[in-house]
Structures are given as structure tokens and as C-alpha cells.
Enzyme design. Sequence first.
Site, mmCIF file in Angstrom:
data_model
loop_
_atom_site.group_PDB
_atom_site.id
_atom_site.type_symbol
_atom_site.label_atom_id
_atom_site.label_comp_id
_atom_site.label_asym_id
_atom_site.label_seq_id
_atom_site.Cartn_x
_atom_site.Cartn_y
_atom_site.Cartn_z
ATOM 1 N N CYS A 274 8.462 -63.670 -52.305
ATOM 2 C CA CYS A 274 7.464 -63.086 -51.403
ATOM 3 C C CYS A 274 6.053 -63.649 -51.556
ATOM 4 O O CYS A 274 5.526 -64.223 -50.611
ATOM 5 C CB CYS A 274 7.433 -61.573 -51.583
ATOM 6 S SG CYS A 274 8.936 -60.796 -50.999
HETATM 7 N N1 LIG Z 1 12.841 -59.632 -51.651
HETATM 8 C C1 LIG Z 1 11.821 -58.812 -51.800
HETATM 9 O O1 LIG Z 1 11.456 -58.404 -52.922
HETATM 10 C C2 LIG Z 1 11.062 -58.306 -50.599
HETATM 11 C C3 LIG Z 1 10.165 -57.234 -50.738
HETATM 12 C C4 LIG Z 1 9.475 -56.790 -49.622
HETATM 13 C C5 LIG Z 1 9.641 -57.424 -48.399
HETATM 14 N N2 LIG Z 1 10.492 -58.490 -48.291
HETATM 15 C C6 LIG Z 1 10.671 -59.111 -46.978
HETATM 16 O O2 LIG Z 1 11.897 -58.638 -46.429
HETATM 17 C C7 LIG Z 1 12.538 -59.676 -45.664
HETATM 18 C C8 LIG Z 1 13.920 -59.932 -46.218
HETATM 19 O O3 LIG Z 1 13.797 -60.427 -47.535
HETATM 20 P P1 LIG Z 1 15.057 -60.590 -48.507
HETATM 21 O O4 LIG Z 1 14.517 -61.030 -49.826
HETATM 22 O O5 LIG Z 1 15.896 -59.376 -48.429
HETATM 23 O O6 LIG Z 1 15.803 -61.813 -47.779
HETATM 24 P P2 LIG Z 1 17.174 -62.513 -48.188
HETATM 25 O O7 LIG Z 1 16.977 -63.957 -47.944
HETATM 26 O O8 LIG Z 1 17.615 -62.047 -49.541
HETATM 27 O O9 LIG Z 1 18.231 -61.933 -47.136
HETATM 28 C C9 LIG Z 1 18.172 -62.183 -45.765
HETATM 29 C C10 LIG Z 1 19.563 -61.930 -45.196
HETATM 30 O O10 LIG Z 1 19.496 -62.051 -43.776
HETATM 31 C C11 LIG Z 1 20.701 -62.657 -43.339
HETATM 32 N N3 LIG Z 1 20.511 -63.150 -41.975
HETATM 33 C C12 LIG Z 1 19.873 -64.256 -41.534
HETATM 34 N N4 LIG Z 1 19.901 -64.307 -40.194
HETATM 35 C C13 LIG Z 1 20.573 -63.209 -39.772
HETATM 36 C C14 LIG Z 1 20.904 -62.691 -38.495
HETATM 37 N N5 LIG Z 1 20.556 -63.303 -37.360
HETATM 38 N N6 LIG Z 1 21.572 -61.541 -38.462
HETATM 39 C C15 LIG Z 1 21.919 -60.901 -39.587
HETATM 40 N N7 LIG Z 1 21.635 -61.332 -40.809
HETATM 41 C C16 LIG Z 1 20.956 -62.475 -40.907
HETATM 42 C C17 LIG Z 1 20.994 -63.690 -44.383
HETATM 43 O O11 LIG Z 1 22.342 -64.103 -44.354
HETATM 44 C C18 LIG Z 1 20.626 -62.921 -45.652
HETATM 45 O O12 LIG Z 1 21.734 -62.230 -46.164
HETATM 46 C C19 LIG Z 1 11.588 -60.881 -45.743
HETATM 47 O O13 LIG Z 1 10.739 -60.869 -44.648
HETATM 48 C C20 LIG Z 1 10.799 -60.617 -47.012
HETATM 49 O O14 LIG Z 1 9.534 -61.229 -46.995
HETATM 50 C C21 LIG Z 1 11.221 -58.933 -49.366
#
Ligand SMILES: NC(=O)c1ccc[n+]([C@@H]2O[C@H](COP(=O)([O-])OP(=O)(O)OC[C@H]3O[C@@H](n4cnc5c(N)ncnc54)[C@H](O)[C@@H]3O)[C@@H](O)[C@H]2O)c1
Length: 444
Positions: A274
Site C-alpha cells: 500500500c
Molecule cells: N492489502 C492491504 O493491506 C490493504 C489495506 C487497505 C486497502 N487496500 C487496498 O485494497 C485493494 C485490494 O488490495 P489487496 O491487497 O486485497 O489486493 P490483492 O492483490 O491481494 O487482491 C486483489 C484480488 O482481486 C482479484 N481480481 C482482479 N481483477 C478482478 C476482477 N475483475 N474481478 C474479480 N477479482 C479480480 C485478484 O485475482 C486478486 O485476488 C487495493 O486497492 C489496496 O490498495 C489494501
Amino acid sequence: MVKFRISFMGLGYVGLVSAACFASRGFNVIGFDVDESKVKKINQGLSPIFEPGLSKLIEQSVKNGYLKSTTNLVEAIVNTDITFITVGTPSREDGNIDLRYVEEAARMIGETLQQKDEWHLVVVKSTVTPTTTEKVVKPIIEKASGKRCCKDFGLCMNPEFLREGSAVEDTFKADRIIIGEVDTRSGNILEALYREFYGNNIPPVIRTTPVNAELIKYANNAFLAMKVSFINMIANLCQKFPGADVEIVAKGIGLDKRIGPLFLKAGAGWGGSCWPKDLKALRNFANRVNIDLPLVDATLKVNDEQPYILVELAKSLIGNLAGRKIAVLGLSFKPNTDDMREAVSIRIIKKLIDEGAYVVVYDPAALNNAKKIFGNIVKFASSSIDCLKDADCALIVTEWDEFKRLKPDDFIKYMRTPAVVDGRRIYDPVVFSSKLRFAAVGLG
Ligand SMILES: NC(=O)c1ccc[n+]([C@@H]2O[C@H](COP(=O)([O-])OP(=O)(O)OC[C@H]3O[C@@H](n4cnc5c(N)ncnc54)[C@H](O)[C@@H]3O)[C@@H](O)[C@H]2O)c1
């Protein structure tokens, strides 16, 4: 009252943790992901990621039928009332936000909404740059569905603040809920969902515009990262003066209530999925509207250089690194996660290899992910002790509890030349310095 049925689009750290937490409190949850292997694993009651407490929640929720996952979006949307978009928003090469997954998710939701007559609430939970919800997501859903936002479907922006490593706990004990609503009906429904989830323990709720919700998330991350880069900057100053110690300086300033003690831990710098991408996305977004963010620039600059301090400290202890065996303890970007995204260990290890060192690494959770990054350029150890064997210098890169328990005698017993660089300030410098060659970030 019948509970809302919810779906999550994207089952990564945010989507899967949120899905499992809601399911564990009796909500019917459907997780949708384009990654078939992930969906299959979850349906077997297994977690595809390492996150404390998550496996148990998934196992129980799948068993009792509250959590299902699918690669069929129609099934996920038609059978639920609210869909959270939780896909990734990575950085592009130039630092701009890459919105392709959010755009694709919005288009897919729009197309699916054509098959649903009832009003449906869409919630953007992914971190997106200001105005994305109203200027990107809304028109894409409207175009793909042929429906009108507010009238036929609702839209909110609801940023997520969970931290990897304590994501389940953070979800159950959130500090606040931010609801950026395009219309009042959508905001009311999202607030009602959280009231059902938290009951009497609901944290403060802020109802606002989508653009404020988007800005809150970026400002939050930028401020926390700035605090860490600030103390790292002070650490580098401390290092110049014998007798100076950033740990004491941080304690001294942290007791000032206006500053507070959190996020004042000096170390090898911050990484993760992030902060690096979000700060770059915020800076680039601001630059595009002709606003400079000098504090964000400085926060990134301090962090770009911080990991290399560990390599310099190693050299100060054992001299030239060429041909020397260096043990790296800790690879994940922080403890209690297997996430290697933008982990500072990557930059440290590449630099050690450039210097000609022979690198052995160990991490309690991230070895599988690390193998994909490092291939055969490092040797993977099976335990911390195995990693230390015959090493000339050990670098502490991630502050796992397991490493905190190591004593000076463990390093003395197993290493060829016991020398330790504490890149996370987990050891008592008085105890360690009296027994072996020791250097630490911010220790003069
Ligand atoms: N990881 C963290 O600690 C955290 C904390 C707060 C906010 N965020 C935000 O949350 C969001 C997600 O982060 P994350 O770490 O969970 O991401 P991640 O990369 O772990 O997971 C994203 C998921 O989305 C899936 N995906 C991609 N395209 C898709 C589609 N069209 N339909 C369905 N699924 C699809 C991928 O296969 C993957 O499993 C980001 O914007 C991130 O900045 C993350």
C-alpha cells in the site's frame, strides 16, 4: 430483521478478510474472483494467504455455509444486495495508479446488473485516487448496465484501513467507518450494514462525499508513512554521534501527546502493498492538477535510501562484503504476513549481491513468495539457526517474534564471525554490544 447479503469482487487481503469476517457474524457472503485456484481453495475451507486468524474463520464459515466463493459473477450479484469492489490498484511503471482492475470490475458489474431487476448497492473499497468513484466507476457501470446511478443502483466509496498481519483483528475493531456516498439511500444502506455487523460496538461513522472518502485514505497513508520516514531521518542523524540512540529520542518525543508514540520506530524503511504505491499515486495525481506535495516527495526519498543503511552498517562491522556469507533474517514487508510486495528485503538483498556477498535468507512465512522473486540467486534456509550457520554477518530485516527471541549466544554459537546489524531495533544494544560486533539503525 433479515441480514444484508453481500458479495466481494476480488478475494485478496482486503476482500477475503472482509468476506470471512462478515460471514463469521452470520452474513451470507459470496466471494467472486477471476483466479480459479483461489476460489477453489477457499471453497475447500482453506486460506490462500497467510493472515493470523483467517484460516479458522474461512474453515468455519465455509463449513456452516455462510461463505461461498465463485468465478460466476452473475451468481454473486443476483444473490446479494451489496457488492464491494476489492480488486487491486497497483502502481504503473510511472507511479500513476493503475485502474485497469477497477475499471474491469465496474464494467463486469454493469453488464451483470442488466440481469437484475432489483436496486443493488455497489461499494468501492479499493484505494482509488480522488474522483475515481464518480468520474470513472459510475459512468462505466451506467454505460455497461444501461441503468442510472442512484435510481437503479447505488454507489459508495468506503476505504479500507486494515493492516496486513492484523487484518482480522483490525476488521473487528476498526477505528472508524468512512462512507463516501453518491446518494443518501446508498449511504443509509451501507451504514445499516455496518450497524448490523458491529452492533453496539460500532466505531465512529463519517458520512461524506466520495471524493472526501478517497482523500481520507490517501492522506491517512501519507501521514503514517511521513511519521516513519521522519524518525528514520532522525535515526540517520543519531548514527553520527556516539551515545545517541533514536529509540530514546523516539520515546522522548512520543510522550508528547501532540506527537504520540506510534509509528516512531526507526528501521530499514517501509514497504508493502500500500504505502509505496499509494504515496506515488497521490503525488502523481496532485502533480497532474498542478499541486506539489513536497512532504510526500521527501517521505518517499528518505524511504528510497533507508534500506541501504543496513548494507553500510554491515560493511562497518566486517569490511568488504565480497565473498562473505551474509544471513538475512526476515523477508516479508512486515511480520505476521507472507506478503513480499515492495518489501525492503528485496532491495537489501540485491545490493548485497551487487557487493559480491553470498546471501542466505530465512523467513517464517514468506519463503514461498520469496522463491518466486529471488529464484536461485540466494540460498533459502529452513530456520533462523540454519540461516546463521557459518555466516559472517546477520541482518535483521523483518521484526518477527521468532528473531526477537534469539540471544547473543545463538549468534556466537552458529556464526563464523558473530556480527549483527539490527535493522528493526529488536535487540538491547547494551547486551548485544558487550558480547559481539553489533550495529543498529539510529545507534550512534
Ligand atoms: N492489502 C492491504 O493491506 C490493504 C489495506 C487497505 C486497502 N487496500 C487496498 O485494497 C485493494 C485490494 O488490495 P489487496 O491487497 O486485497 O489486493 P490483492 O492483490 O491481494 O487482491 C486483489 C484480488 O482481486 C482479484 N481480481 C482482479 N481483477 C478482478 C476482477 N475483475 N474481478 C474479480 N477479482 C479480480 C485478484 O485475482 C486478486 O485476488 C487495493 O486497492 C489496496 O490498495 C489494501
